[in-house]
Scaffold this motif. Structure first.
Motif, PDB file in Angstrom:
ATOM      1  N   THR A  69       0.829  -1.201   0.000  1.00  0.00           N
ATOM      2  CA  THR A  69       0.000   0.000   0.000  1.00  0.00           C
ATOM      3  C   THR A  69       0.867   1.257   0.000  1.00  0.00           C
ATOM      4  O   THR A  69       0.594   2.204  -0.739  1.00  0.00           O
ATOM      5  CB  THR A  69      -0.943  -0.005   1.222  1.00  0.00           C
ATOM      6  N   GLN A  70       1.907   1.252   0.824  1.00  0.00           N
ATOM      7  CA  GLN A  70       2.811   2.404   0.876  1.00  0.00           C
ATOM      8  C   GLN A  70       3.541   2.610  -0.449  1.00  0.00           C
ATOM      9  O   GLN A  70       3.876   3.736  -0.814  1.00  0.00           O
ATOM     10  CB  GLN A  70       3.820   2.248   2.003  1.00  0.00           C
ATOM     11  N   SER A  71       3.784   1.512  -1.160  1.00  0.00           N
ATOM     12  CA  SER A  71       4.445   1.595  -2.464  1.00  0.00           C
ATOM     13  C   SER A  71       3.463   1.939  -3.577  1.00  0.00           C
ATOM     14  O   SER A  71       3.854   2.035  -4.747  1.00  0.00           O
ATOM     15  CB  SER A  71       5.130   0.266  -2.791  1.00  0.00           C
ATOM     16  N   ARG A  72       2.201   2.083  -3.204  1.00  0.00           N
ATOM     17  CA  ARG A  72       1.132   2.414  -4.149  1.00  0.00           C
ATOM     18  C   ARG A  72       1.038   1.403  -5.291  1.00  0.00           C
ATOM     19  O   ARG A  72       0.907   1.761  -6.457  1.00  0.00           O
ATOM     20  CB  ARG A  72       1.293   3.833  -4.675  1.00  0.00           C
TER      21      ARG A  72
ATOM     22  N   SER B 104      -0.958  -2.126  -6.642  1.00  0.00           N
ATOM     23  CA  SER B 104      -2.114  -2.997  -6.456  1.00  0.00           C
ATOM     24  C   SER B 104      -1.590  -4.413  -6.218  1.00  0.00           C
ATOM     25  O   SER B 104      -0.414  -4.713  -6.470  1.00  0.00           O
ATOM     26  CB  SER B 104      -3.007  -2.976  -7.700  1.00  0.00           C
ATOM     27  N   LEU B 105      -2.454  -5.250  -5.743  1.00  0.00           N
ATOM     28  CA  LEU B 105      -2.091  -6.649  -5.527  1.00  0.00           C
ATOM     29  C   LEU B 105      -1.605  -7.274  -6.840  1.00  0.00           C
ATOM     30  O   LEU B 105      -0.597  -7.974  -6.882  1.00  0.00           O
ATOM     31  CB  LEU B 105      -3.295  -7.416  -4.972  1.00  0.00           C
ATOM     32  N   ARG B 106      -2.313  -6.985  -7.897  1.00  0.00           N
ATOM     33  CA  ARG B 106      -1.967  -7.522  -9.221  1.00  0.00           C
ATOM     34  C   ARG B 106      -0.607  -7.011  -9.698  1.00  0.00           C
ATOM     35  O   ARG B 106       0.203  -7.770 -10.229  1.00  0.00           O
ATOM     36  CB  ARG B 106      -3.050  -7.157 -10.225  1.00  0.00           C
ATOM     37  N   GLN B 107      -0.330  -5.725  -9.485  1.00  0.00           N
ATOM     38  CA  GLN B 107       0.956  -5.154  -9.898  1.00  0.00           C
ATOM     39  C   GLN B 107       2.118  -5.806  -9.152  1.00  0.00           C
ATOM     40  O   GLN B 107       3.132  -6.165  -9.750  1.00  0.00           O
ATOM     41  CB  GLN B 107       0.981  -3.641  -9.656  1.00  0.00           C
ATOM     42  N   LEU B 108       1.966  -5.967  -7.832  1.00  0.00           N
ATOM     43  CA  LEU B 108       3.030  -6.589  -7.047  1.00  0.00           C
ATOM     44  C   LEU B 108       3.212  -8.046  -7.453  1.00  0.00           C
ATOM     45  O   LEU B 108       4.342  -8.513  -7.599  1.00  0.00           O
ATOM     46  CB  LEU B 108       2.744  -6.489  -5.547  1.00  0.00           C
TER      47      LEU B 108
ATOM     48  N   ILE C  22       9.456 -10.873  -3.674  1.00  0.00           N
ATOM     49  CA  ILE C  22       8.542  -9.836  -3.199  1.00  0.00           C
ATOM     50  C   ILE C  22       9.334  -8.650  -2.656  1.00  0.00           C
ATOM     51  O   ILE C  22       9.014  -7.489  -2.929  1.00  0.00           O
ATOM     52  CB  ILE C  22       7.576 -10.399  -2.132  1.00  0.00           C
ATOM     53  N   ALA C  23      10.383  -8.938  -1.890  1.00  0.00           N
ATOM     54  CA  ALA C  23      11.225  -7.873  -1.332  1.00  0.00           C
ATOM     55  C   ALA C  23      11.837  -7.030  -2.447  1.00  0.00           C
ATOM     56  O   ALA C  23      11.871  -5.795  -2.362  1.00  0.00           O
ATOM     57  CB  ALA C  23      12.321  -8.468  -0.451  1.00  0.00           C
ATOM     58  N   LYS C  24      12.295  -7.697  -3.486  1.00  0.00           N
ATOM     59  CA  LYS C  24      12.901  -6.978  -4.610  1.00  0.00           C
ATOM     60  C   LYS C  24      11.862  -6.075  -5.279  1.00  0.00           C
ATOM     61  O   LYS C  24      12.150  -4.925  -5.602  1.00  0.00           O
ATOM     62  CB  LYS C  24      13.472  -7.982  -5.613  1.00  0.00           C
ATOM     63  N   ALA C  25      10.652  -6.601  -5.474  1.00  0.00           N
ATOM     64  CA  ALA C  25       9.590  -5.820  -6.104  1.00  0.00           C
ATOM     65  C   ALA C  25       9.176  -4.628  -5.240  1.00  0.00           C
ATOM     66  O   ALA C  25       8.871  -3.553  -5.763  1.00  0.00           O
ATOM     67  CB  ALA C  25       8.386  -6.711  -6.384  1.00  0.00           C
ATOM     68  N   LEU C  26       9.204  -4.813  -3.913  1.00  0.00           N
ATOM     69  CA  LEU C  26       8.820  -3.732  -2.999  1.00  0.00           C
ATOM     70  C   LEU C  26       9.998  -2.818  -2.650  1.00  0.00           C
ATOM     71  O   LEU C  26       9.819  -1.808  -1.981  1.00  0.00           O
ATOM     72  CB  LEU C  26       8.244  -4.313  -1.703  1.00  0.00           C
TER      73      LEU C  26
END
Length: 140
Positions: free
Chosen positions: A22-25, A27-31, A60-64
């Motif tokens: 959410t903080q990274s703005r 969506s679930l699909r984008q992540l 996931i960590a890399k994506a976030l």
């Protein structure tokens, strides 16, 4: 009791991931797309229904753009209290020559050794205390 602790840990991880997403703005699909996992699988992780592997956490960590180690701690793979132990776990997780299954097996064996040593230390503690009392009585 252990199952409750795992469920609690996975739930806390899911809450943390959702907060970071959410903080990274995103969506679930984008992540899910950026991390290379399916949308339903990521949703289950966020809701605390699934415990992801170390590899998935790393993606996931890399994506976030957050620390994978922080996710490992929140997932219960690493313990924040581990000094030397943490480095062993990080070495296993970071070894590109091992498959995900091999990494998890090694971490499970390592954790069982640590738990066994802890049980042995607790069991030995009363015996050590009795020996100290006997030694003190003998000295008198």
């Amino acid at each position: 009791m252990v199952k409750a602790r795992v469920t609690e840990t996975v739930g806390a991880l899911g809450d943390y991931l959702k907060e970071q997403r959410t903080q990274s703005r995103l969506s679930l699909r984008q992540l899910a797309d950026q991390a290379g996992v399916s949308n339903p699988y990521l949703s289950q992780i966020e809701r605390g229904l699934r415990k992801p592997s170390a590899e998935v956490l790393q993606q996931i960590a890399k994506a976030l753009r957050i620390s994978a180690e922080q996710l490992y701690i929140r997932a219960g793979i690493l313990s924040p209290d581990d000094g030397v132990g943490g480095s062993v776990e990080l070495a296993v997780l970071g070894d590109p020559g091992l498959t995900e299954r091999q990494k998890q097996s090694l971490l499970d064996v390592y954790a069982s050794f640590l738990a066994l040593n802890e049980v042995d230390a607790v069991a030995a503690a009363p015996a050590d205390a009795e020996e100290s009392v006997t030694d003190a009585e003998t000295a008198q």
